[in-house]
Design a protein around this motif. Structure first.
Motif, PDB file in Angstrom:
ATOM      1  N   SER A   1     -12.991  23.345  -8.402  1.00 48.95           N
ATOM      2  CA  SER A   1     -11.905  22.537  -7.590  1.00 48.95           C
ATOM      3  C   SER A   1     -11.563  21.300  -8.484  1.00 48.95           C
ATOM      4  O   SER A   1     -10.397  20.646  -8.308  1.00 48.95           O
ATOM      5  CB  SER A   1     -12.427  21.793  -6.513  1.00 48.95           C
ATOM      6  N   SER A   2     -11.793  21.492  -9.831  1.00 49.36           N
ATOM      7  CA  SER A   2     -11.134  20.484 -10.775  1.00 49.36           C
ATOM      8  C   SER A   2     -11.249  21.043 -12.166  1.00 49.36           C
ATOM      9  O   SER A   2     -11.712  22.235 -12.325  1.00 49.36           O
ATOM     10  CB  SER A   2     -12.438  19.194 -11.003  1.00 49.36           C
ATOM     11  N   GLY A   3     -10.536  20.644 -13.044  1.00 51.47           N
ATOM     12  CA  GLY A   3     -10.376  20.990 -14.359  1.00 51.47           C
ATOM     13  C   GLY A   3      -9.468  22.196 -14.868  1.00 51.47           C
ATOM     14  O   GLY A   3      -9.376  22.588 -15.912  1.00 51.47           O
ATOM     15  N   MET A   4      -8.576  22.405 -13.615  1.00 49.02           N
ATOM     16  CA  MET A   4      -7.506  23.330 -13.921  1.00 49.02           C
ATOM     17  C   MET A   4      -6.400  22.774 -14.918  1.00 49.02           C
ATOM     18  O   MET A   4      -6.171  21.675 -14.930  1.00 49.02           O
ATOM     19  CB  MET A   4      -6.742  23.543 -12.396  1.00 49.02           C
ATOM     20  N   PRO A   5      -5.522  23.760 -15.379  1.00 50.18           N
ATOM     21  CA  PRO A   5      -4.648  23.543 -16.390  1.00 50.18           C
ATOM     22  C   PRO A   5      -3.498  22.448 -15.778  1.00 50.18           C
ATOM     23  O   PRO A   5      -3.223  22.346 -14.793  1.00 50.18           O
ATOM     24  CB  PRO A   5      -4.006  24.633 -16.876  1.00 50.18           C
ATOM     25  N   ASP A   6      -3.052  21.753 -16.619  1.00 54.06           N
ATOM     26  CA  ASP A   6      -2.233  20.525 -16.561  1.00 54.06           C
ATOM     27  C   ASP A   6      -1.065  20.944 -15.854  1.00 54.06           C
ATOM     28  O   ASP A   6      -0.366  20.388 -15.057  1.00 54.06           O
ATOM     29  CB  ASP A   6      -1.670  19.748 -17.902  1.00 54.06           C
TER      30      ASP A   6
ATOM     31  N   GLN B   1     -12.439  22.448 -18.567  1.00 50.19           N
ATOM     32  CA  GLN B   1     -11.251  22.984 -18.845  1.00 50.19           C
ATOM     33  C   GLN B   1     -11.344  24.664 -19.568  1.00 50.19           C
ATOM     34  O   GLN B   1     -10.468  25.365 -19.340  1.00 50.19           O
ATOM     35  CB  GLN B   1     -10.504  22.091 -19.944  1.00 50.19           C
ATOM     36  N   ARG B   2     -12.144  24.384 -20.562  1.00 54.43           N
ATOM     37  CA  ARG B   2     -12.403  25.891 -21.293  1.00 54.43           C
ATOM     38  C   ARG B   2     -12.666  26.923 -20.267  1.00 54.43           C
ATOM     39  O   ARG B   2     -12.246  28.049 -20.458  1.00 54.43           O
ATOM     40  CB  ARG B   2     -13.515  25.476 -22.145  1.00 54.43           C
ATOM     41  N   ALA B   3     -13.697  26.556 -19.313  1.00 53.69           N
ATOM     42  CA  ALA B   3     -14.353  27.540 -18.364  1.00 53.69           C
ATOM     43  C   ALA B   3     -12.908  28.194 -17.391  1.00 53.69           C
ATOM     44  O   ALA B   3     -12.883  29.186 -17.134  1.00 53.69           O
ATOM     45  CB  ALA B   3     -15.324  26.949 -17.577  1.00 53.69           C
ATOM     46  N   TRP B   4     -11.968  27.276 -17.169  1.00 58.87           N
ATOM     47  CA  TRP B   4     -10.950  27.547 -16.390  1.00 58.87           C
ATOM     48  C   TRP B   4      -9.934  28.535 -17.076  1.00 58.87           C
ATOM     49  O   TRP B   4      -9.455  29.435 -16.541  1.00 58.87           O
ATOM     50  CB  TRP B   4     -10.048  26.323 -15.869  1.00 58.87           C
ATOM     51  N   LEU B   5      -9.863  28.144 -18.536  1.00 59.23           N
ATOM     52  CA  LEU B   5      -8.929  29.136 -18.972  1.00 59.23           C
ATOM     53  C   LEU B   5      -9.431  30.473 -19.247  1.00 59.23           C
ATOM     54  O   LEU B   5      -8.586  31.274 -19.340  1.00 59.23           O
ATOM     55  CB  LEU B   5      -8.578  28.397 -20.622  1.00 59.23           C
ATOM     56  N   PHE B   6     -10.740  30.584 -19.477  1.00 58.79           N
ATOM     57  CA  PHE B   6     -11.475  31.758 -19.607  1.00 58.79           C
ATOM     58  C   PHE B   6     -11.209  32.667 -18.419  1.00 58.79           C
ATOM     59  O   PHE B   6     -10.874  33.759 -18.335  1.00 58.79           O
ATOM     60  CB  PHE B   6     -12.930  31.616 -20.168  1.00 58.79           C
TER      61      PHE B   6
END
Length: 980
Positions: A912-917, A947-952
């Motif tokens: 629920s946190s760290g998603m792209p801007d 953030q890196r985990a979200w992008l992956f």
């Protein structure tokens, strides 16, 4: 509620601990016993502070026993500085297995015995047997649910007691009004009390009326027979509320009125305006409890109503008594009046509501009514968590005069702790002095009307109620140069210093003359009602103001069913342990505010020694795994773990890495199924590296990757640590699972004119229009022009949580047992646990399939129109318009949306946190489009592991994701060409 984080604003876990504590308590019953005996708690910490307040190691100190746990205060403190009363000796018994002293309640003894027998401890010959223990008698009361609406409902109370003649004079218990219609447990309720206590509960239930929430269903139980001729011409007495929303302030006796439906009212779809028949101006509204029945008669059955004002109020905003009657039907098409039985039942409900209002006239102010409702609900549902004396004390609140009730609630809601009687002035309280006298006599408040025996902390509280000019007039306060500019804090400190040094022995008498009569909430009332408030709301962030927000229409909570078969606190002993843990958490928070290192270590030592409570583990053994996950958040161990985490951050800041390592290992050993294990493992590996233990740091990271509770960003962080620390000769092979770390994330570079690029400050740039903006706005401008005509928003996690909440609304608020405990929840208790997906797997799979098949936009629109303005975790109604959400859903597409919703359903806490801007979209035609997610980084910024985990994960789900790096322009190369 937020407070200033004090001296250590950046400590990890501080904000979370503040939210857990909520509003700080004015009186901590165990403060002195905890702090004075903190050194006696067994702990892995061997630390103290020197004379300068610096943390130092204490050599040679042996672990001690736990005396403070054996004298835990139950909150019935003695006023005027005396120590809080301890648990009576008769309430403590000796365990026949291990010989320890434990509380004499059934639950506490059984849990302790289970623990001892599990450990296989042998019984000593000199110990008493189990048969020699005295258990208090129990009175079982079966609570039978009936169908009801949220406005007012009734519950039959059947006394299963062989001595029924002792209850209510031998008669069956009266029907109990259930304030806001919370669904009852069909399995019955165990009330720990005597016959007198049950009778009082029936009395308080009859007196308390509900603070109205949105009606859920129309009552179908009709006790009053109604004939057709009874409907037309029958006069109904009621009143006008909401006068502050009226257009016409002047009222006349006998003024003719009419009723008008207001279906577009977002806060109440059944709202009915009361209009002046002459001018057509709005005079206010019908009470919500009555409007829910009158509304369908007007809208569905086309009945019309008229009436008149029967009495004028004393104040403009007071309720206005009126009478109304149904004088006919509005001409309409055929078939509107066929449902005669429905009309009769609605009219019957109206008569019942009017009769209930007649028996309980609206003399109670709203906050007074809400407080009574809170007491009523807690007594009905959690009676076993209170002693008989505590229950009688709470029940006595309804026997107080209205002025006394109102004054107490007013003072209880304020900061205090001391209040000057001369400054107490509320328009709804006619005689404050009489109210104070009654409250003082019943033990609700403590007056300061005698200077003898005044303690220093109480003296400080009374000094604070004086004005600066009054403090300067006190002759015994030393006058210094520039004293006219001294702050109130300095004057108070000077006065107390003079009193302690014996320079001003008459200070208490002077204070009595200056301040006059002062009062404060008694420690007994503070403890009992804080406990009731905590049990009712189950968190520290909500309090009585939550009722007010609902009454004012500022917050609208969703509709759901409360079906509970398990209690949050299985016994009073568990609740007391939880309360004591909250006290330690507050002491920790206060210590950081005051930069008191010694007290920080005391709190940390207590938490470390109490983090693993065997009785709690046994008490939760009968609860299913999915339920135990969220119920564990209401245990003392869980609270202590948050105190320890904050203490670890504090020790790391002080470079006490070995002590931080010991505490991290303790957390990992005690909490084997916890979503926080990932962060703890990362910190443990880092701290080991700080001390030079590289092999052990690598082993911790590798073991962490095998832990199923290490997820999202923490998992990426550990993988990076393994790759960095595991270079040959430590490790020669890279595990296959690390392939994701080799993925290349697409990068886009944008140049901008920087306004500042200082380290530690958010970068500012000049936008294309020449205005100052952040890196995110600059990136949006780039993508709107050179980047490919993209539309979009800077949202981070906000828009995705809003989309998830709207698409999954019916899943989030579906009927699942034990996850909805109050009517003031914005999400089920298990939302952030693995149990959320497991308990609703079938429903979620069906819903995700619909989203995958292209129904997302339809679901989004329906949810938006049905629930607009209703509070839901993650949903922000104001930040994003429906058109933006529709564009995003359409362009992202069903398969990607379904994958995202599945991810959040399975592990909301981690994702629920760290998603792209940025979320960008552009259409290709009317119904097709594409979307892009962009993480924006300034010159001095880099991707976090989350953030890196979200992008992956987004790339794995098929999203178009990239990183946009904003950099200042490169400096121009100097022109070295020779000029001839």
């Amino acid at each position: 509620m937020r407070r200033s984080p004090g001296t250590f604003p950046m400590l990890t876990g501080r904000e979370s601990l503040v939210r857990l504590i909520g509003k700080r308590r004015r009186f901590l019953p165990n403060r002195h016993s905890l702090l004075s005996s903190a050194s006696a708690f067994q702990s892995c910490l061997n630390l103290g502070t020197d004379e300068g307040g610096k943390i130092v190691s204490l050599e040679g100190r042996e672990g001690l026993s736990f005396p403070a746990r054996e004298v835990k205060d139950l909150g019935d403190g003695v006023e005027n500085g005396e120590c809080a009363s301890k648990t009576p000796a008769s309430d403590w018994v000796t365990c026949p297995v291990c010989g320890k002293r434990v509380r004499g309640g059934d639950y506490g003894i059984n849990l302790h015995l289970d623990t001892c027998l599990t450990r296989g401890t042998k019984r000593k010959v000199t110990q008493r047997t189990l048969l020699q223990l005295n258990f208090s008698p129990r009175l079982k009361v079966k609570v039978c649910p009936v169908e009801s609406d949220l406005e007012q409902s009734t519950v039959d109370v059947v006394c299963n007691n062989p001595h029924e003649d002792l209850v209510n004079g031998g008669h069956e218990c009266d029907r109990v009004e259930n304030g806001d219609g919370f669904p009852e447990n069909g399995d019955g309720l165990l009330l720990n009390g005597c016959a007198r206590s049950l009778g009082s509960e029936c009395q308080i239930a009859r007196k308390v009326r509900s603070a109205s929430l949105s009606p859920k269903k129309v009552a179908t139980h009709c006790d009053i027979s109604v004939d057709d001729e009874d409907i037309f011409g029958t006069v109904v007495d009621t009143f006008i509320v909401g006068r502050k929303f009226s257009d016409e302030k002047e009222l006349k006796l006998g003024m003719a009125i009419s009723l008008l439906r207001e279906p577009e009212n977002v806060k109440d779809p059944s709202a009915i305006k009361v209009l002046s028949a002459d001018s057509g101006c709005c005079l206010g509204y019908l009470p919500r409890s009555l409007a829910q029945y009158v509304s369908p008669l007007i809208e569905k059955h086309c009945l019309s109503f008229e009436g008149s004002v029967t009495c004028l109020p004393n104040h403009n905003h007071d309720i206005v008594p009126i009478k109304i009657c149904c004088h006919g039907m509005i001409p309409c098409g055929e078939g509107k009046h066929d449902d005669v039985d429905g009309i009769k039942c609605l009219w019957t409900s109206i008569l019942q509501e009017v009769e209930a209002a007649r028996k309980n006239p609206p003399s109670m102010t709203k906050y007074q009514q809400n407080f009574s409702l809170l007491i009523h609900e807690v007594l009905i549902r959690s009676s076993n968590l209170f002693t008989d004396d505590e229950k009688l004390f709470m029940e006595s609140f309804t026997s107080l005069l209205d002025d006394s009730q109102r004054l107490f609630v007013r003072l209880y809601s304020r900061k205090g702790p001391w209040f000057r009687l001369s400054n107490i002035s509320y328009p709804e309280i006619s005689d404050a002095l009489q109210a104070v006298n009654e409250l003082s006599g019943k033990g609700y408040v403590v007056p300061f009307d005698c200077a003898e025996g005044l303690q220093t902390d109480e003296m400080m509280g009374i000094l604070r109620v004086l004005t600066v000019s009054e403090l300067r007039e006190i002759s015994c306060i030393p006058k210094k140069k520039g004293s006219q500019n001294s702050t109130k804090k300095d004057l108070i400190a000077s006065a107390l210093c003079s009193y302690r040094d014996g320079l001003c022995p008459v200070l208490p008498s002077v204070l009595l003359d200056k301040a006059g009569v002062c009062v404060k909430i008694s420690s007994r009332a503070e403890t009992v009602f804080w406990r009731a408030e905590r049990i009712f709301f189950l968190n520290g962030e909500q309090d009585l103001s939550t009722f007010l927000l609902v009454d004012l229409g500022a917050v609208k909570y969703p509709t759901y069913n409360c079906t509970n078969s398990e209690q949050i606190f299985s016994s009073r002993s568990c609740l007391l342990d939880y309360e004591e843990a909250i006290e330690v958490a507050q002491l920790m928070d206060e210590s950081l505010d005051q930069n008191d290192a010694d007290q920080v270590l005391r709190c940390l030592r207590i938490a470390d020694s109490c983090v693993d409570l065997p009785s709690e583990n046994v008490s939760r053994s009968s609860i299913s795994g999915s339920e135990a996950a969220f119920i564990s958040c209401f245990t003392a161990s869980w609270v202590y773990s948050k105190v320890i985490l904050l203490g670890i951050s504090y020790l790391e800041r002080e470079h006490r890495y070995q002590d931080a390592i010991n505490l991290l290992k303790r957390l990992l050993d005690c909490f084997i199924s916890d979503g926080r294990r990932g962060y703890w493992t990362v910190r443990l590996s880092i701290d080991l590296e700080h001390l030079g233990f590289l092999d052990e740091s690598l082993s911790v990271a590798e073991d962490g990757l095998l832990d199923p509770w290490v997820r999202a960003g923490s998992r990426i962080a550990l993988q990076k640590r393994v790759l960095r620390l595991g270079k040959p000769p430590r490790r020669w092979k890279i595990p296959r699972s690390f392939e994701i770390t080799k993925w290349k994330i697409k990068e886009v570079h944008v140049q901008g004119r920087p306004l500042n690029c200082e380290m530690g400050k958010k970068s500012r740039f000049y936008g294309e229009d020449g205005e100052q903006c952040g890196v995110e706005q600059l990136a949006l401008q780039y993508y709107a022009n050179e980047g490919g005509c993209w539309s979009g928003v800077h949202t981070e996690s906000g828009i995705w949580l809003t989309i998830f909440g709207l698409l999954m609304w019916d899943v989030i608020f579906s009927d699942v047992p034990n996850v909805f405990r109050t009517k003031f929840q914005t999400a089920p208790l298990d939302l952030e646990t693995d149990g959320f997906f497991l308990a609703r797997k079938g429903l979620i799979e069906t819903h995700l399939q619909n989203i995958h098949d292209g129904m997302a936009e339809e679901i989004l629109i329906t949810s938006w129109e049905s629930h607009l303005g209703t509070a839901c975790r993650g949903v922000n109604w104001d930040r994003h318009s429906l058109s933006e959400l529709r564009a995003a859903v359409t362009c992202v597409g069903g398969p990607c949306l379904a994958s995202l919703c599945r991810l959040l359903s399975q592990d909301y806490r981690s994702w629920s946190s760290g998603m792209p801007d940025l979320l960008l979209w552009r259409f290709h035609g009317e119904y097709r489009g594409e979307a892009k997610l962009v993480e924006v980084k300034g010159p001095n910024d880099r991707l976090s592991e989350q953030q890196r985990a979200w992008l992956f994960i987004l790339m794995e789900c098929g999203f178009n994701a990239e990183v946009c790096k904003v950099t200042p322009p490169l400096p121009l190369e100097p022109n070295t060409q020779n000029i001839s």
